[in-house]
Every structure is written in structure tokens, then in C-alpha cells.
Design an enzyme around this catalytic site. Structure first.
Site, PDB file in Angstrom:
ATOM      1  N   HIS A  21       0.609  -1.268   0.171  1.00 29.33           N
ATOM      2  CA  HIS A  21      -0.047   0.148  -0.021  1.00 29.33           C
ATOM      3  C   HIS A  21       0.934   1.252  -0.077  1.00 29.33           C
ATOM      4  CE1 HIS A  21      -3.254   2.599   0.734  1.00 29.33           C
ATOM      5  NE2 HIS A  21      -2.651   3.230   2.184  1.00 29.33           N
ATOM      6  N   GLU A  22       1.868   0.882   1.105  1.00 29.23           N
ATOM      7  CA  GLU A  22       2.583   2.186   0.310  1.00 29.23           C
ATOM      8  C   GLU A  22       3.502   2.948   0.102  1.00 29.23           C
ATOM      9  OE1 GLU A  22       2.877   4.188   3.611  1.00 29.23           O
ATOM     10  OE2 GLU A  22       0.935   3.325   4.217  1.00 29.23           O
TER      11      GLU A  22
ATOM     12  N   HIS B  98       1.472   4.377  -2.177  1.00 24.98           N
ATOM     13  CA  HIS B  98       2.471   6.575  -2.523  1.00 24.98           C
ATOM     14  C   HIS B  98       3.151   6.523  -3.156  1.00 24.98           C
ATOM     15  CE1 HIS B  98      -1.885   6.917   0.124  1.00 24.98           C
ATOM     16  NE2 HIS B  98      -1.197   5.743   1.369  1.00 24.98           N
TER      17      HIS B  98
ATOM     18  N   GLU C  13      -6.035   6.806  -1.031  1.00 27.74           N
ATOM     19  CA  GLU C  13      -5.733   6.060  -0.159  1.00 27.74           C
ATOM     20  C   GLU C  13      -6.894   4.868  -1.119  1.00 27.74           C
ATOM     21  OE1 GLU C  13      -4.391   5.439   1.949  1.00 27.74           O
ATOM     22  OE2 GLU C  13      -4.661   6.805   3.546  1.00 27.74           O
TER      23      GLU C  13
END
Length: 388
Positions: A240-241, A244, A294
Site C-alpha cells: 500500500h505504501e 503512494h 488511499e
């Protein structure tokens, strides 16, 4: 103040002075006064006694500012629109000036002033909102594309080196734990095309947190690793990071907080003061991205996990278990999920992603590697983060 009308001239009087406020600077200027010319072309010359700079006001256009005269002063404006104000306190100066202004008129109020002021206030609010919620985000998105990768990486390193020491955190550098983390990172990023390499660090901090800083810097807090039951759950958060990172959300967030000044500065490689930028970036550790960012990072993580042979549902398992255990009220970067209406949707999306062409691979870490990662902050002396 009652003043008789005479016809003496400034030239016949001793040097007289007044106070000038130019409407731009808050500083008061002491000026000498002299009338030049006659009739409709007569001018009032104002000369700064310090700088010797001068300006001229047309006597025909000058106005008296109403409701501001006191017992010892009169206030004049250059015309009906200029912001400057001339304050004359000397009685003789007032006598002479008024004698030269037989048709002096009061300053007119602006047309429709109450409604106009209300309209201007409303326009200012709309303009501010447009800048805050439209222009700056747009400039941040475009600005992120202009910043060279090397500048982003340097910014990420600077902020990492300043943020965590200020929080009292330190980097965990146990060799076995770092080797296990490298195995996980390689599995997730194999074949990944990013403008800069992903650099993953574990810091000793008890919060359940993970952060994507500018330039590919990703941090996992030890509290999050300890809360995970499987290495796949940590891998899901890491994916997930990385999402980003791929979308440069960390850099966009910094630019949105620093505004156009930061966008221009970073575009030219100037951090505008590393301490100031680090202070802005520190907010990333304790806040969240927008719902759209997100969701976008989630979707990226689903694909990344599936490509690595890890179930995309691992992210949902992690969120759901923490939620069931009542830990979702203190999840660091996930704190907003406790009241976010999209939490269940995100869990459902992660679960559904596992049903679309996913093939289960071997465990992302062996039992020994998982144990080493969980002990990364325990099996060695901590390493202080360089603040330089």
C-alpha cells in the site's frame, strides 16, 4: 477647529510639516509642504524630510476625509480613490492649505458600500476556497511531475533524518531483520518500474503506522510489525505504501502544504529551508491522504500483491482483525479509518481482488525470516538516525 480664510501662500510661511501615510507601508513619513502653481493647475508638493523624495497632489482633486478630523488635526486624501492620507496638525499649515482650497469637498463613500463590501468579502472567500481546494492541489499535482527524481530523493532523505529523531524514534538495523525485510521488498518490487528505488526502513516506535515520504522513502513502525500475525499482512501494508510512492503522494502532500512557494522552490532543487519542509512533512506521519489517494494506493497494492503471489486480501485481513480487536482507534496513518465511511468498502475491495486471477505463491517469508523481522528492533543495539 474654526479657521479663517486668508490668502497667505506657503512661500510666505515658515517651513511647515505634516504626516503622510502612503497606504502601502505602515510607516509614517514626515513631509514638508509647498504649494506650486495657481488656479486649477495648482499642486501640493509633499517632500519626505528623510529621503528627500517628493510627490505632488492636485489641489483640485484633494478631498477631506470625513468623520476623522479631531480637535488638533485634519486628514486629507489625494483624490476620491487614492489610499494615501495626509495628516496636518499645525494650525498655520491648515490655515494656509485651506485658503488654497476654496472648493474642498469631502471624500465620497464608495457606491453601495455595505453591499459592495459584503460582495467583496464573499468574493474573497470564494477566491480563497478556489486557491486552497483547487489551484494549490492542481499546482501540487503538476509540480510533482516537474521535480527531478534526485531532488525528491534528497528531500525524502532530509525529512526522514529529521522527523524521526524529533519523535524520539530510531532506526532498527539488526542484520537478520534487515535481510528478511529485503527479501520481502524484493518479492514485491521485482520488475517494478519507478523513477527511484524504494528504500524501506523500520523505526522503533510503538504506533501502528507506516509512512511514504517523498523520493521512495517508506518507513514501517515496529508497532505495526508486532501487531501483524503473518508476514503477508506486513507485506500488504508495505505494498500500500509503495502505491503512494508510485503515485508520488508524499511529494504531492508536501507541495500542497507549502503552496506555490514550495512548488517553485522544489522544482529548482531548493528545499526552502530543510527544517521548514521537514516540519511540514512531519504531518504526513500523523495524518492520512485523501480518500481517493488511499483507494488508489489500495488498488495498486492489490495488483502488486497478486503479481508477487500474495493474496490481496491480506490487507483486508489486517484491517478487519485490528478493527475486531478494537485497535482501530489508534492506527497512526490508518487512524481516519475508525470513523471513515469507506472502511468496509476498502476491506471488501481487498477481499474481492483476491478472486480475480490471483495465484497463491509460496510464503513471502520463511518462519525464520518472519521471526527475524519481528525481532529487528530487539536483537541489536539501535542505530541513531543522522540528523544532518
Amino acid at each position: 477647529m474654526a479657521l479663517s480664510r486668508r490668502t497667505p501662500s506657503f512661500a510666505a510661511a515658515a517651513m511647515i510639516y505634516a504626516e503622510l501615510y502612503d497606504g502601502i507601508s505602515p510607516m509614517v513619513q514626515r513631509v514638508s509642504l509647498r504649494v506650486a502653481g495657481q488656479g486649477s493647475t495648482a499642486m501640493l508638493e509633499l517632500k519626505n524630510v528623510e529621503t528627500q523624495g517628493s510627490q505632488r497632489w492636485s489641489l483640485a482633486d484633494m478631498r477631506q476625509v470625513p468623520d476623522q478630523a479631531s480637535a488638533d488635526a485634519f486628514i486629507f486624501a489625494p483624490d476620491n480613490a487614492g489610499p494615501a492620507r495626509l495628516v496636518i496638525r499645525e494650525r498655520e499649515a491648515l490655515r494656509i492649505l485651506l485658503s488654497a482650497l476654496p472648493d474642498l469637498k469631502p471624500l465620497r463613500p464608495r457606491n453601495g458600500s455595505p453591499l459592495r463590501l459584503l460582495g467583496l468579502a464573499g468574493a474573497a472567500v470564494v477566491a480563497f476556497g478556489a486557491i486552497l481546494f483547487a489551484l494549490i492541489p492542481f499546482m501540487a499535482d503538476k509540480g510533482a511531475e516537474m521535480i527531478p527524481p534526485a531532488t525528491e530523493m534528497a528531500l525524502g532523505q532530509t525529512t526522514f533524518n529529521q522527523i524521526y529523531p524529533a519523535m524520539g524514534a530510531y532506526e532498527c538495523t539488526d542484520p537478520a531483520g534487515q535481510a528478511a525485510l529485503a527479501v520481502m521488498q524484493t518479492r514485491l518490487t521485482d520488475g517494478l518500474d519507478l523513477p527511484y528505488p524504494v528504500q524501506v526502513h523500520v523505526v522503533f516506535d510503538p504506533s501502528l503506522n507506516a509512512t511514504a515520504l517523498p523520493g521512495g522513502y517508506v518507513t514501517l513502525h515496529n508497532g505495526l510489525i508486532q501487531a501483524a500475525e503473518t508476514p503477508e499482512e506486513v507485506a500488504a501494508v508495505l505494498a500500500h505504501e509503495i502505491g503512494h510512492v508510485a503515485h508520488r503522494d508524499g511529494t504531492r502532500a508536501v507541495l500542497r502544504r507549502t503552496g506555490s512557494f514550495g512548488i517553485i522552490g522544489l522544482a529548482y532543487g531548493d528545499f526552502l529551508g530543510s527544517s521548514a519542509v521537514a516540519a511540514v512533512t512531519q504531518q504526513l506521519v500523523n495524518s492520512s491522504y485523501s480518500r481517493e489517494a488511499e483507494a488508489r494506493a489500495d488498488a495498486y497494492a492489490h495488483d502488486l500483491l497478486a503479481h508477487a503471489g500474495v493474496s490481496p486480501a491480506s490487507l483486508a485481513v489486517f484491517f478487519e482483525r485490528l478493527r475486531a480487536e478494537g485497535l482501530d482507534t489508534d492506527l497512526g496513518v490508518f487512524r481516519h479509518l475508525s470513523s471513515h465511511p469507506g472502511l468496509l468498502d476498502r476491506i471488501a475491495a481487498s477481499t474481492a481482488a483476491a478472486d480475480h486471477g490471483f495465484t497463491q505463491g509460496p510464503p513471502i517469508l520463511s518462519g525464520a525470516e518472519w521471526g527475524a523481522l519481528q525481532s529487528i528492533c530487539q536483537n541489536s543495539a539501535h542505530t541513531a538516525i543522522d540528523k544532518s
